[in-house]
Write an enzyme that holds these catalytic residues in place. Structure first.
Site, PDB file in Angstrom:
ATOM      1  N   ARG A  27       0.308  -1.176  -0.010  1.00 20.83           N
ATOM      2  CA  ARG A  27       0.235  -0.211  -0.389  1.00 20.83           C
ATOM      3  C   ARG A  27       0.776   1.129  -0.239  1.00 20.83           C
ATOM      4  O   ARG A  27       0.638   2.610   0.155  1.00 20.83           O
ATOM      5  CB  ARG A  27      -0.986   0.082   1.026  1.00 20.83           C
ATOM      6  CG  ARG A  27      -2.250  -0.729   0.908  1.00 20.83           C
ATOM      7  CD  ARG A  27      -2.645  -0.606   2.330  1.00 20.83           C
ATOM      8  NE  ARG A  27      -3.184   0.322   3.121  1.00 20.83           N
ATOM      9  CZ  ARG A  27      -4.674   0.158   2.876  1.00 20.83           C
ATOM     10  NH1 ARG A  27      -5.133  -0.777   1.482  1.00 20.83           N
ATOM     11  NH2 ARG A  27      -5.330   1.437   3.118  1.00 20.83           N
ATOM     12  N   GLU A 489       5.477   5.781 -13.913  1.00 17.57           N
ATOM     13  CA  GLU A 489       5.102   5.970 -12.251  1.00 17.57           C
ATOM     14  C   GLU A 489       6.493   4.278 -11.833  1.00 17.57           C
ATOM     15  O   GLU A 489       6.554   4.681 -10.409  1.00 17.57           O
ATOM     16  CB  GLU A 489       4.028   5.047 -11.633  1.00 17.57           C
ATOM     17  CG  GLU A 489       3.262   3.649 -12.350  1.00 17.57           C
ATOM     18  CD  GLU A 489       2.219   3.622 -12.020  1.00 17.57           C
ATOM     19  OE1 GLU A 489       1.619   3.167 -10.948  1.00 17.57           O
ATOM     20  OE2 GLU A 489       0.826   2.571 -12.436  1.00 17.57           O
ATOM     21  N   LYS A 604      -0.741   2.020  -3.071  1.00 14.47           N
ATOM     22  CA  LYS A 604      -2.022   1.335  -3.982  1.00 14.47           C
ATOM     23  C   LYS A 604      -2.986   2.093  -3.764  1.00 14.47           C
ATOM     24  O   LYS A 604      -3.482   1.851  -5.171  1.00 14.47           O
ATOM     25  CB  LYS A 604      -1.371  -0.180  -2.893  1.00 14.47           C
ATOM     26  CG  LYS A 604      -2.352  -0.707  -3.918  1.00 14.47           C
ATOM     27  CD  LYS A 604      -2.048  -1.334  -5.493  1.00 14.47           C
ATOM     28  CE  LYS A 604      -2.824  -1.985  -6.319  1.00 14.47           C
ATOM     29  NZ  LYS A 604      -2.808  -1.915  -7.567  1.00 14.47           N
TER      30      LYS A 604
HETATM   31  C1  AGP Z   1      -1.683   2.819 -11.455  1.00 13.38           C
HETATM   32  O1  AGP Z   1      -0.758   2.032 -11.831  1.00 13.38           O
HETATM   33  C2  AGP Z   1      -1.963   3.750 -10.231  1.00 13.38           C
HETATM   34  N1  AGP Z   1      -2.270   2.050  -9.408  1.00 13.38           N
HETATM   35  C3  AGP Z   1      -3.312   4.602  -9.861  1.00 13.38           C
HETATM   36  O2  AGP Z   1      -2.986   5.052 -11.080  1.00 13.38           O
HETATM   37  C4  AGP Z   1      -5.038   3.573  -9.766  1.00 13.38           C
HETATM   38  O3  AGP Z   1      -5.579   3.237 -10.709  1.00 13.38           O
HETATM   39  C5  AGP Z   1      -5.060   4.597  -9.453  1.00 13.38           C
HETATM   40  O4  AGP Z   1      -5.216   5.114  -8.169  1.00 13.38           O
HETATM   41  C6  AGP Z   1      -6.714   4.069  -9.081  1.00 13.38           C
HETATM   42  O5  AGP Z   1      -7.326   3.259  -7.541  1.00 13.38           O
HETATM   43  P1  AGP Z   1      -8.195   2.412  -8.118  1.00 13.38           P
HETATM   44  O6  AGP Z   1      -8.411   1.591  -8.778  1.00 13.38           O
HETATM   45  O7  AGP Z   1      -8.285   1.587  -6.426  1.00 13.38           O
HETATM   46  O8  AGP Z   1      -9.431   2.992  -7.063  1.00 13.38           O
END
Ligand code: AGP
Length: 609
Positions: A27, A489, A604
């Site tokens: 996370r 990223e 995460k």
């Molecule tokens: C991308 O690789 C990231 N982990 C991030 O952009 C992610 O997609 C975004 O924070 C949304 O998260 P969620 O799908 O859990 O809502």
């Protein structure tokens, strides 16, 4: 963001807490700590940096006891440091607690508590909560928590250990996730399901302003007024190994390799492949109300938003409905007036992203129908949306979203296809043709994964790139945005996505000798146009890599390198084309020695604004 664990039972708490924190490390965090009741006092250990630092402290100075709480902190208020690490306590040393979320009125509360004689040692908003509960505590933890809850503004998930009641752990949530579960050897708390799977698969998701009291005998639930309530549990059938790295070096690679299966599993929930038709009852539209859908708005953050951009193409092309896609953090403050017949789609892997939750609640308050595309059963978004179309990606541990993007896009495609089918915009034979081809996609993905060595080789030569541009048109522009996000990223290389035709309106000024430009060309009807744009950058010195949909001999003249995906229909091509892009980001990051699964500064699950 922050990870919380807690345990009370018959076993030594510290190893259980540490194992839970390791599982939640994905996370994102910058310090960690535990507090354990050792039979006489609450013993606290915490440290800045990696969990390994805390682990070695615990090896040198072990703490023994059967109840405790633990935390990985992702700094919001106060720099990452020993002092600011959780747990935090109150001046009278009556309790310690760990917190996920942000207390918005912490300064006002802090001033009030300082006047009452509380002595603060950290810069955190969390310590304000500990001091506040300590100030309100008159021997009854439940009443103190319930009273404090009324004074706190913002979001919080708290696990609290009281010195006078040390074998119980109290937890409470508002706008921040927490699950509790009772296993063979005691009761557990965690911020996320993977940390529970080793102990129980029957978990209870805490609702807003609910309190759970964990004891070695069981778990009791209370509402915000400290009155007992009943709560059921949800059975989680995720495979325990799915949350482990196995023989892979990184979760990101493991999760890319799982994509063919995740795609197939997700598709099978919505498609009867044997009969060659969509499973009508799995979609939230009846034949009678499909024409009532007048407009669709899709929101999400990061990768989920990018899946939403593909969804936008699918709904407008297949269902012929006006569609917009927005970033949730912008949309929630857009002062937007929904129209009658408008539906809001919320895309989220975790179901706990703060901005997406806020945008969903805004729509619900306006009486708008909400449909979530979500991977986590029992998450806030899955619970609160009017309907949920689940993705079946299994747990995604790497911070970089890979299989969740693919499965979100698949669900959006199928939802659009179903809506198009019942609105009569897609003829039955076209539906069958799509489904026939869809069944072949996992094998095509597998081929791309099996042949990944070529991408590894290319990355080994290009990883020193300072800037990378991803260009494409239409669906390829949407795909480019996800390719660019993935690369930046995990590899920290500056990368940008640009609509291919838009480059020469400014951005082409950035192209210089050796700049890497990746042209995505899965849309055959736009191939010649994008090829011209590749030529424009090539003659200005760019190094050009093209990703084509099947063999496209004409493209080779405009680039130094071509990667080809197995020939696939234009709407389905993103499911294949994203794989080399994810692999490219992965290998570039590995070559650079980056922390692939836990990139710097990232978390995460973004549970704060
Ligand atoms: C991308 O690789 C990231 N982990 C991030 O952009 C992610 O997609 C975004 O924070 C949304 O998260 P969620 O799908 O859990 O809502």
């Amino acid at each position: 963001m922050c990870g919380i664990v807690g345990y009370t039972g018959s076993k030594e708490a510290a190893p259980i807490l540490m194992e839970g924190l390791e599982t939640l490390a994905y996370r994102g965090y910058d310090s960690a700590g535990v507090a354990v009741w050792d039979g006489e006092k609450i013993e606290m250990k915490k440290e800045k940096g990696q969990l390994a630092n805390l682990k070695s402290i615990l090896e040198r100075e072990p703490v023994h006891g059967t109840s405790g709480i633990g935390h990985t902190r992702w700094a919001t208020h106060g720099e990452p440091s020993y002092i600011n690490s959780h747990p935090h306590g109150d001046t009278k040393k009556q309790l310690v607690l760990v917190h996920n979320g942000i207390i918005e009125n912490y300064l006002k509360l802090k001033n009030m508590l300082v006047e009452k004689g509380c002595v603060f040692v950290s810069d955190t908003d969390t310590e304000v909560v500990a001091q506040l509960i300590g100030d309100l505590y008159r021997g009854d933890p439940l009443t103190a928590i319930s009273d404090a809850m009324r004074l706190l503004e913002g979001s919080f998930a708290l696990a609290i250990l009281f010195r006078d009641d040390p074998y119980r752990i109290y937890c409470v949530c508002k706008d921040s996730p927490m699950v509790v579960g009772y296993g063979r050897d005691g009761a557990h708390i965690a911020s996320d399901i993977p940390a529970m799977l080793a102990y129980t698969r029957d978990v209870t998701f805490m609702g807003d302003k609910q309190i759970a009291v964990l004891s070695p005998e069981g778990i009791a639930f209370y509402n915000e007024f400290a009155a007992p309530i009943d709560k059921g549990s949800t059975h989680i059938d995720w495979d325990l190994d799915a949350a482990k790295k196995g023989s892979y070096e990184h979760f990101m690679m493991k999760e890319i390799c799982e994509e063919p299966v995740a795609f197939r599993k997700t598709a099978e929930q919505y498609v009867n492949f044997r009969r060659g038709c969509l499973k009508a009852d799995c979609f939230p539209w009846a034949d009678s109300d499909a024409e009532d859908v007048k407009r669709i708005r899709i929101i999400g953050c990061g990768t989920a938003y990018h899946a939403g951009l593909l969804g936008k193409k699918y709904f407008s092309e297949l269902a012929r409905i006006p569609v917009e896609a927005d970033i949730a953090s912008e949309f929630r403050y857009a002062d937007y007036e929904f129209e009658p017949g408008e539906i809001l789609f919320i895309i989220s892997q975790s179901g706990e992203t703060a901005d997406s939750i806020a945008a969903m609640r805004m729509a619900k308050q306006a009486g708008v129908r909400t449909i979530a595309v979500c991977n986590v059963i029992g998450s806030t978004i899955a619970r609160e949306a009017d309907d949920v179309l689940f993705t079946y990606a299994g747990p995604e541990i790497a911070v970089a979203a890979t299989k969740s993007y693919l499965t979100q896009a698949a669900v959006l495609f199928l939802a659009a296809l179903r809506l198009g089918e019942i609105r009569g915009r897609v003829a039955p034979d076209r539906v069958s043709a799509f489904l026939t081809e869809l069944a072949e996609i996992p094998a095509r993905m597998q081929k791309l994964i099996d042949e990944r060595e070529a991408i590894q080789f290319f990355s080994s030569r290009e990883f020193s790139a300072k800037h990378v541009f991803f260009i494409g048109r239409g669906i390829d522009n949407a795909l480019s945005m996800e390719a660019a996000l993935k690369l930046k990223e995990v590899s920290y290389i500056h990368s940008e996505a640009y609509a291919a035709g838009e480059l020469k309106h400014g951005t082409i000024a950035l192209i210089e000798e050796g700049t890497l430009v990746v042209g995505l060309i899965t849309q055959k009807h736009l191939a010649a146009k994008t090829a011209s744009n590749l030529e424009e950058v090539r003659v200005r010195g760019a190094k050009v890599l093209a990703v084509t949909n099947g063999e496209m001999p004409d493209i080779a003249d405009h680039c130094q390198k071509v990667w080809t995906i197995p020939e696939t229909g234009e709407l389905l091509a993103p499911f294949c084309a994203i794989i080399p892009m994810q692999l490219f980001a992965y290998y570039m990051a590995v070559q650079k020695g980056c922390s692939v699964d836990k990139p710097r500064n990232l978390a995460k699950s973004v549970t704060v604004e």
